[in-house]
Design a protein around this motif. Sequence first.
Motif, mmCIF file in Angstrom:
data_model
loop_
_atom_site.group_PDB
_atom_site.id
_atom_site.type_symbol
_atom_site.label_atom_id
_atom_site.label_comp_id
_atom_site.label_asym_id
_atom_site.label_seq_id
_atom_site.Cartn_x
_atom_site.Cartn_y
_atom_site.Cartn_z
ATOM 1 N N ASP A 11 -28.298 46.312 13.813
ATOM 2 C CA ASP A 11 -27.164 46.329 12.888
ATOM 3 C C ASP A 11 -25.912 45.842 13.597
ATOM 4 O O ASP A 11 -25.683 46.173 14.750
ATOM 5 N N GLU A 12 -25.114 45.027 12.908
ATOM 6 C CA GLU A 12 -23.827 44.615 13.468
ATOM 7 C C GLU A 12 -22.802 45.699 13.166
ATOM 8 O O GLU A 12 -22.678 46.142 12.039
ATOM 9 N N VAL A 13 -22.109 46.128 14.189
ATOM 10 C CA VAL A 13 -21.077 47.135 14.018
ATOM 11 C C VAL A 13 -19.738 46.460 14.294
ATOM 12 O O VAL A 13 -19.516 45.913 15.363
ATOM 13 N N GLU A 14 -18.878 46.467 13.303
ATOM 14 C CA GLU A 14 -17.557 45.870 13.467
ATOM 15 C C GLU A 14 -16.573 46.956 13.882
ATOM 16 O O GLU A 14 -16.600 48.058 13.353
ATOM 17 N N GLU A 15 -15.728 46.615 14.845
ATOM 18 C CA GLU A 15 -14.734 47.549 15.350
ATOM 19 C C GLU A 15 -13.346 46.991 15.049
ATOM 20 O O GLU A 15 -13.014 45.890 15.481
ATOM 21 N N VAL A 16 -12.546 47.729 14.294
ATOM 22 C CA VAL A 16 -11.185 47.294 14.003
ATOM 23 C C VAL A 16 -10.322 47.606 15.221
ATOM 24 O O VAL A 16 -10.180 48.746 15.623
ATOM 25 N N VAL A 17 -9.775 46.548 15.818
ATOM 26 C CA VAL A 17 -8.957 46.671 17.018
ATOM 27 C C VAL A 17 -7.486 46.846 16.650
ATOM 28 O O VAL A 17 -6.748 47.570 17.303
ATOM 29 N N TRP A 18 -7.068 46.169 15.580
ATOM 30 C CA TRP A 18 -5.671 46.222 15.126
ATOM 31 C C TRP A 18 -5.666 46.077 13.620
ATOM 32 O O TRP A 18 -6.404 45.276 13.059
ATOM 33 N N ASN A 19 -4.837 46.883 12.953
ATOM 34 C CA ASN A 19 -4.724 46.826 11.506
ATOM 35 C C ASN A 19 -3.297 47.229 11.140
ATOM 36 O O ASN A 19 -2.849 48.304 11.535
ATOM 37 N N GLU A 20 -2.588 46.367 10.444
ATOM 38 C CA GLU A 20 -1.193 46.665 10.126
ATOM 39 C C GLU A 20 -0.803 46.054 8.787
ATOM 40 O O GLU A 20 -1.186 44.938 8.471
ATOM 41 N N GLU A 21 -0.044 46.816 8.014
ATOM 42 C CA GLU A 21 0.588 46.317 6.800
ATOM 43 C C GLU A 21 2.071 46.556 6.983
ATOM 44 O O GLU A 21 2.484 47.662 7.314
ATOM 45 N N ARG A 40 -16.837 38.587 20.321
ATOM 46 C CA ARG A 40 -16.443 37.747 19.197
ATOM 47 C C ARG A 40 -15.450 38.519 18.332
ATOM 48 O O ARG A 40 -15.650 39.701 18.059
ATOM 49 N N TYR A 41 -14.402 37.812 17.881
ATOM 50 C CA TYR A 41 -13.347 38.459 17.099
ATOM 51 C C TYR A 41 -13.029 37.680 15.832
ATOM 52 O O TYR A 41 -13.221 36.471 15.768
ATOM 53 N N LYS A 114 -0.236 41.715 5.612
ATOM 54 C CA LYS A 114 -1.268 42.599 6.150
ATOM 55 C C LYS A 114 -2.056 41.799 7.167
ATOM 56 O O LYS A 114 -2.364 40.626 6.956
ATOM 57 N N GLY A 115 -2.369 42.427 8.298
ATOM 58 C CA GLY A 115 -3.130 41.744 9.334
ATOM 59 C C GLY A 115 -4.125 42.689 9.982
ATOM 60 O O GLY A 115 -3.920 43.897 10.043
ATOM 61 N N SER A 116 -5.235 42.108 10.466
ATOM 62 C CA SER A 116 -6.220 42.893 11.194
ATOM 63 C C SER A 116 -6.955 42.011 12.188
ATOM 64 O O SER A 116 -7.087 40.804 12.000
#
Length: 120
Positions: A11-21, A40-41, A114-116
């Motif tokens: 399974d691919e697990v995605e990790e949110v490194v930065w998230n901002e609104e 990979r990002y 919004k950015g991530s």
Amino acid sequence: KREAGEVDEDDEVEEVVWNEETKVPANGAKGEFLVKSAGRYHLNLHAKTARFIPRTLLGYVVTFHSAVKGHTLQLANPEFLACDEFFVLRPEDVPCRVVWTIWSHAIFKNSMAKGSLTKL
């Protein structure tokens, strides 16, 4: 059968490194954060508006400062509604300092963005 919360190694697990609104003020919205692992990002940015209106869009610059002195990656667009950028950070690139700026071309500076950044 897997229990809740178990992850198969395929399974691919995605990790949110930065998230901002954020609201984009007259002098722009700015910030920085640190990326601590290679891989990979996916960078995703979007303006919080539903349509294209010339001279009211947002622009951005995101600069990745590699741990290797003098190595940088800069992603930028002077006008955008949304962007998706994919890239790879090598083991020698981390820790990587990320500096971002989003600005508005609008006369009235009441834009939202919004950015991530997600590790794939």
